[in-house]
Design an enzyme around this catalytic site. Structure first.
Site, PDB file in Angstrom:
ATOM      1  CB  CYS A 205      14.475  -8.422 -26.506  1.00 34.15           C
ATOM      2  SG  CYS A 205      12.880  -8.454 -27.310  1.00 34.15           S
TER       3      CYS A 205
ATOM      4  CG  HIS B 235      15.401  -4.550 -25.867  1.00 33.51           C
ATOM      5  ND1 HIS B 235      15.478  -4.671 -27.236  1.00 33.51           N
ATOM      6  CD2 HIS B 235      14.172  -4.999 -25.510  1.00 33.51           C
ATOM      7  CE1 HIS B 235      14.336  -5.175 -27.688  1.00 33.51           C
ATOM      8  NE2 HIS B 235      13.531  -5.373 -26.657  1.00 33.51           N
TER       9      HIS B 235
ATOM     10  CG  ASN C 128      11.104  -4.921 -29.449  1.00 33.31           C
ATOM     11  OD1 ASN C 128      12.174  -5.447 -29.740  1.00 33.31           O
ATOM     12  ND2 ASN C 128      10.370  -5.322 -28.425  1.00 33.31           N
TER      13      ASN C 128
END
Ligand code: ACO
Length: 309
Positions: free
Chosen positions: A96, A236, A266
């Site tokens: 990520c 994020h 996500n």
């Protein structure tokens, strides 16, 4: 894929997913669409917005942990599909935090003058590595890509400061155990989901809150900027509760945070550039604004970047 879709395949509920994560929907790429294809769409839009021709691009960096192939890099596939005759390219694998790692690296390379115009892409087809029998992980992830063009130019705008960090001792908190050379795929083995993303969510959550906050504070301190001077935070998008904790720690209202986790879930490396692009196209970012990005992911790895728009 909506939360209602997940209620049909695992023991979960829309109420649990929304209250624990903030996610309502995520996008799932079809079987013919891969990271390179999503990257091409995002890159074309970035090139158009930057007023940059494909011939001008001399560097392409793709952040992904779900590449089209083990070999070659997805950057090379994107180069061919986009037609970038004058570029070299490679991939960055930092989950990520991949886009922020790629942006930081490319910023340094462009600053040296060695490269003039670079494409930095964050792209993931996480659905290919998601265990749709594991309610702990499957409701979280989606597929996406985002891209930016980084160029060398005079003036105030640009990458102000970046911070990157990893701690491989915590790698088994979030990993895919099977599929590499340590545990290769075999023909007679039941993987039991170990070739897909496995995560100890609550342990990752605690480290994510702590280290994303520290990373954000570090780039602000290095730039000599207070958090109040930041116009927009593009975090994020892993969990709305992580973002709320970040806001509290930085003493900022949630109105300073760009949020799209409800629609995309996500999307790992794609998360920050996707949100950045949407914020930009929504007109949320103005010239001269300080924009703070921070991310966290498997490795464990985390990082932040402060840019002046
Ligand atoms: N539906 C219903 N119940 C669920 C679900 C679900 N989808 N998932 C988990 N639960 C249950 C668990 O089984 C557990 O039940 P138990 O108490 O009976 O054992 C209970 O909910 C609580 O589980 P926790 O893991 O403590 O829940 P938590 O509040 O921590 O939320 C979550 C889980 C959403 C995963 C959270 O921990 C999180 O967001 N972690 C961080 C994720 C992250 O940032 N990852 C990094 C990036 S990902 C990458 O790099 C690819």
């Amino acid at each position: 894929m909506t939360n209602a879709d997940f209620e049909k395949i695992v023991d979960t509920s829309d109420e649990w997913i929304v209250s624990r994560t903030g996610i309502r929907e995520r996008r799932i790429a079809d079987s013919d669409t891969h990271c390179s294809d999503m990257s091409v769409i995002a890159s074309r839009q970035a090139l158009e917005m930057a007023g940059c021709s494909s011939k001008e691009i001399d560097l392409i960096v793709v952040a992904t942990v779900t590449p089209d192939y083990r070999l070659p890099s997805t950057a090379c596939v994107v180069q061919e599909k986009l037609g970038l005759p004058n570029a070299t390219g490679f991939d960055v694998a930092a989950a990520c935090a991949g886009f922020i790692n790629g942006l930081s690296l490319v910023g340094s390379l462009v600053e040296t003058g060695r490269y003039k115009k670079a494409l930095v892409i964050g792209t993931e087809k996480l659905s290919a590595f998601t265990n749709y029998r594991d309610r702990n992980t499957c409701v979280l992830f989606g597929d996406a890509a985002g891209a930016v063009v980084v160029t060398a130019q005079e003036g105030e705008s640009g990458i102000v400061s970046t911070f990157l960090k990893s701690d491989g001792r915590m790698r088994e908190m979030l990993w895919a155990e099977v599929g590499g050379t340590v545990n290769p795929y075999t023909t007679d083995y039941t993987y039991d989901g170990r070739d897909k993303i496995m995560m100890n969510g609550s342990d990752v959550f605690k480290v994510a809150v702590r280290e994303m906050c520290r990373a954000a504070e570090k780039v602000l301190a290095e730039a000599g900027i207070s958090s109040e001077e930041v116009a927009l935070v593009v975090p994020h998008q892993a969990n709305i509760r992580i973002i709320e904790a970040l806001a509290k720690r930085l003493k900022l209202g949630m109105d300073k945070f760009y949020i799209n986790i409800d629609r995309y879930g996500n999307t790992s490396s794609a998360s920050v550039p996707l949100a950045l692009d949407q914020a930009n196209r929504d007109g949320v970012i103005k010239s001269g604004d300080y924009v703070l990005m921070a991310a966290f992911g498997g490795g464990l790895v985390w990082g932040s970047a402060l840019v002046r728009w």
